[in-house]
Design a protein around this motif. Structure first.
Motif, PDB file in Angstrom:
ATOM      1  N   VAL A  79       1.049   6.016  -3.292  1.00 42.86           N
ATOM      2  CA  VAL A  79       1.901   6.014  -2.102  1.00 42.86           C
ATOM      3  C   VAL A  79       1.034   5.616  -0.923  1.00 42.86           C
ATOM      4  CG1 VAL A  79       3.486   7.344  -0.676  1.00 42.86           C
ATOM      5  CG2 VAL A  79       3.160   7.971  -3.069  1.00 42.86           C
ATOM      6  N   CYS A  80       1.443   4.554  -0.244  1.00 40.83           N
ATOM      7  CA  CYS A  80       0.634   4.101   0.884  1.00 40.83           C
ATOM      8  C   CYS A  80       0.858   5.026   2.077  1.00 40.83           C
ATOM      9  CB  CYS A  80       1.005   2.674   1.257  1.00 40.83           C
ATOM     10  SG  CYS A  80      -0.010   2.122   2.635  1.00 40.83           S
ATOM     11  N   ASP A  81      -0.238   5.477   2.642  1.00 44.94           N
ATOM     12  CA  ASP A  81      -0.133   6.304   3.841  1.00 44.94           C
ATOM     13  C   ASP A  81      -0.959   5.668   4.966  1.00 44.94           C
ATOM     14  OD1 ASP A  81       1.001   8.406   5.187  1.00 44.94           O
ATOM     15  OD2 ASP A  81      -0.643   9.794   4.762  1.00 44.94           O
ATOM     16  N   GLY A  82      -1.053   4.346   4.901  1.00 41.30           N
ATOM     17  CA  GLY A  82      -1.696   3.616   6.000  1.00 41.30           C
ATOM     18  C   GLY A  82      -0.794   3.671   7.228  1.00 41.30           C
ATOM     19  N   THR A  83      -1.259   3.105   8.334  1.00 37.39           N
ATOM     20  CA  THR A  83      -0.530   3.279   9.608  1.00 37.39           C
ATOM     21  C   THR A  83       0.928   2.818   9.526  1.00 37.39           C
ATOM     22  OG1 THR A  83      -2.617   2.883  10.676  1.00 37.39           O
ATOM     23  CG2 THR A  83      -0.688   2.836  12.093  1.00 37.39           C
ATOM     24  N   ALA A  84       1.154   1.565   9.057  1.00 34.91           N
ATOM     25  CA  ALA A  84       2.521   1.037   9.048  1.00 34.91           C
ATOM     26  C   ALA A  84       3.435   1.901   8.178  1.00 34.91           C
ATOM     27  CB  ALA A  84       2.520  -0.402   8.551  1.00 34.91           C
ATOM     28  N   CYS A  85       2.930   2.316   7.036  1.00 34.51           N
ATOM     29  CA  CYS A  85       3.750   3.124   6.126  1.00 34.51           C
ATOM     30  C   CYS A  85       3.940   4.532   6.679  1.00 34.51           C
ATOM     31  CB  CYS A  85       3.120   3.155   4.739  1.00 34.51           C
ATOM     32  SG  CYS A  85       3.217   1.556   3.920  1.00 34.51           S
ATOM     33  N   HIS A  86       2.896   5.053   7.314  1.00 32.89           N
ATOM     34  CA  HIS A  86       2.992   6.398   7.873  1.00 32.89           C
ATOM     35  C   HIS A  86       4.074   6.446   8.951  1.00 32.89           C
ATOM     36  CE1 HIS A  86       1.464  10.444   8.381  1.00 32.89           C
ATOM     37  NE2 HIS A  86       1.683  10.278   9.684  1.00 32.89           N
ATOM     38  N   SER A 121      -4.771   4.295   1.487  1.00 32.54           N
ATOM     39  CA  SER A 121      -4.566   3.686   2.802  1.00 32.54           C
ATOM     40  C   SER A 121      -4.238   2.223   2.577  1.00 32.54           C
ATOM     41  CB  SER A 121      -5.803   3.865   3.670  1.00 32.54           C
ATOM     42  OG  SER A 121      -6.925   3.461   2.955  1.00 32.54           O
ATOM     43  N   CYS A 122      -3.616   1.621   3.526  1.00 33.03           N
ATOM     44  CA  CYS A 122      -3.017   0.281   3.473  1.00 33.03           C
ATOM     45  C   CYS A 122      -3.195  -0.512   2.173  1.00 33.03           C
ATOM     46  CB  CYS A 122      -3.508  -0.566   4.632  1.00 33.03           C
ATOM     47  SG  CYS A 122      -2.560  -2.087   4.747  1.00 33.03           S
ATOM     48  N   LEU A 123      -2.050  -0.809   1.560  1.00 33.01           N
ATOM     49  CA  LEU A 123      -2.043  -1.600   0.323  1.00 33.01           C
ATOM     50  C   LEU A 123      -1.950  -3.082   0.629  1.00 33.01           C
ATOM     51  CD1 LEU A 123       0.375   0.688  -1.668  1.00 33.01           C
ATOM     52  CD2 LEU A 123      -1.906   0.060  -2.442  1.00 33.01           C
ATOM     53  N   GLY A 124      -1.931  -3.432   1.888  1.00 33.53           N
ATOM     54  CA  GLY A 124      -1.904  -4.840   2.281  1.00 33.53           C
ATOM     55  C   GLY A 124      -0.519  -5.456   2.215  1.00 33.53           C
ATOM     56  N   ALA A 125       0.504  -4.640   2.237  1.00 31.69           N
ATOM     57  CA  ALA A 125       1.866  -5.173   2.209  1.00 31.69           C
ATOM     58  C   ALA A 125       2.674  -4.489   3.311  1.00 31.69           C
ATOM     59  CB  ALA A 125       2.489  -4.917   0.839  1.00 31.69           C
ATOM     60  N   CYS A 126       2.083  -4.406   4.507  1.00 31.90           N
ATOM     61  CA  CYS A 126       2.674  -3.617   5.596  1.00 31.90           C
ATOM     62  C   CYS A 126       4.089  -4.069   5.953  1.00 31.90           C
ATOM     63  CB  CYS A 126       1.805  -3.686   6.845  1.00 31.90           C
ATOM     64  SG  CYS A 126       0.102  -3.264   6.513  1.00 31.90           S
ATOM     65  N   GLY A 127       4.383  -5.382   5.748  1.00 28.42           N
ATOM     66  CA  GLY A 127       5.719  -5.884   6.064  1.00 28.42           C
ATOM     67  C   GLY A 127       6.787  -5.191   5.218  1.00 28.42           C
ATOM     68  N   PRO A 130       7.880   1.449   4.099  1.00 31.65           N
ATOM     69  CA  PRO A 130       6.802   2.122   3.365  1.00 31.65           C
ATOM     70  C   PRO A 130       6.732   1.656   1.904  1.00 31.65           C
ATOM     71  CG  PRO A 130       8.698   3.580   3.554  1.00 31.65           C
ATOM     72  CD  PRO A 130       9.070   2.295   4.224  1.00 31.65           C
ATOM     73  N   VAL A 131       5.525   1.560   1.407  1.00 30.48           N
ATOM     74  CA  VAL A 131       5.295   0.941   0.099  1.00 30.48           C
ATOM     75  C   VAL A 131       4.783   1.950  -0.934  1.00 30.48           C
ATOM     76  CG1 VAL A 131       4.009  -0.884  -1.102  1.00 30.48           C
ATOM     77  CG2 VAL A 131       4.645  -1.199   1.277  1.00 30.48           C
ATOM     78  N   VAL A 132       5.303   1.807  -2.144  1.00 24.19           N
ATOM     79  CA  VAL A 132       4.814   2.601  -3.271  1.00 24.19           C
ATOM     80  C   VAL A 132       4.464   1.616  -4.390  1.00 24.19           C
ATOM     81  CG1 VAL A 132       5.483   4.282  -5.052  1.00 24.19           C
ATOM     82  CG2 VAL A 132       6.243   4.616  -2.697  1.00 24.19           C
TER      83      VAL A 132
HETATM   84  S1  FES Z   1       0.098   0.480   5.794  1.00 22.78           S
HETATM   85 FE1  FES Z   1       1.137   0.587   3.916  1.00 22.78          FE
HETATM   86  S2  FES Z   1       0.955  -1.407   3.152  1.00 22.78           S
HETATM   87 FE2  FES Z   1      -0.141  -1.471   5.000  1.00 22.78          FE
END
Ligand code: FES
Length: 165
Positions: A79-86, A121-127, A130-132
């Motif tokens: 589960v991405c918890d990078g900034t965009a997903c958070h 953290s960021c999976l590189g698919a911020c667009g 939230p990404v899993v």
């Molecule tokens: S922050 Fe989730 S893919 Fe970049």
């Protein structure tokens, strides 16, 4: 018998790499691909085969975060918890997955070894936030309901496979 088979696989991997201690990292990577983690007895065995101290093998295994020292499930849920997903409330996905699979912050693998959940953290698919990611499959714009449905689908598929075997 099972145990012997287990060591046969490692021997194959080590032989393929020429029993070369300089290839310790790729060897450990192949072992992990095979077992999904690095079992302790296999690391000891590898050290013996490569004629190096077990501490060196453990040192490498613990230094690189992608090596796992504990067993992981068949399906790894990231589960991405990078900034965009958070910002798009990835924590609701974490809660939903934990609830569905009876996991908690201290327990991230199910008892049946089917699932392991990790936050990354960021999976590189911020667009797509939230990404899993589950094994190789990427799921974008997830909601608690959608991720629960995906897990239910996998559980059903696995149950059907088991019934057929
Ligand atoms: S922050 Fe989730 S893919 Fe970049």
């Amino acid at each position: 018998m099972e145990k012997q088979k287990k060591f046969e696989k490692v021997m194959e991997i080590i032989e393929r790499n020429g029993a070369n201690a300089a290839r310790l990292i790729p060897i450990l990577q192949e072992i992990q691909d095979e077992y999904r983690y690095l079992p302790e007895e296999i690391m000891d065995f590898t050290a013996t085969c490569l004629k190096i101290p077990p501490a060196r093998v453990y040192g490498v295994a613990t230094f690189y975060s992608h090596f796992a020292l504990a067993p992981k499930g068949k399906y790894i849920i990231k589960v991405c918890d990078g900034t965009a997903c958070h910002v798009k409330r990835s924590e609701t996905l974490i809660d939903a997955i934990q609830k569905k699979l009876k996991l908690s912050d201290g327990k991230n693998t199910t008892d049946d070894m089917l699932f392991t959940m990790e936050t990354v953290s960021c999976l590189g698919a911020c667009g797509l936030a939230p990404v899993v990611v589950i094994n190789e499959d990427i799921y974008g714009q997830m909601t608690a309901d959608k991720v629960t449905a995906v897990l239910e689908g996998i559980i059903k598929k696995e149950a059907a496979n088991n019934a057929n075997n």
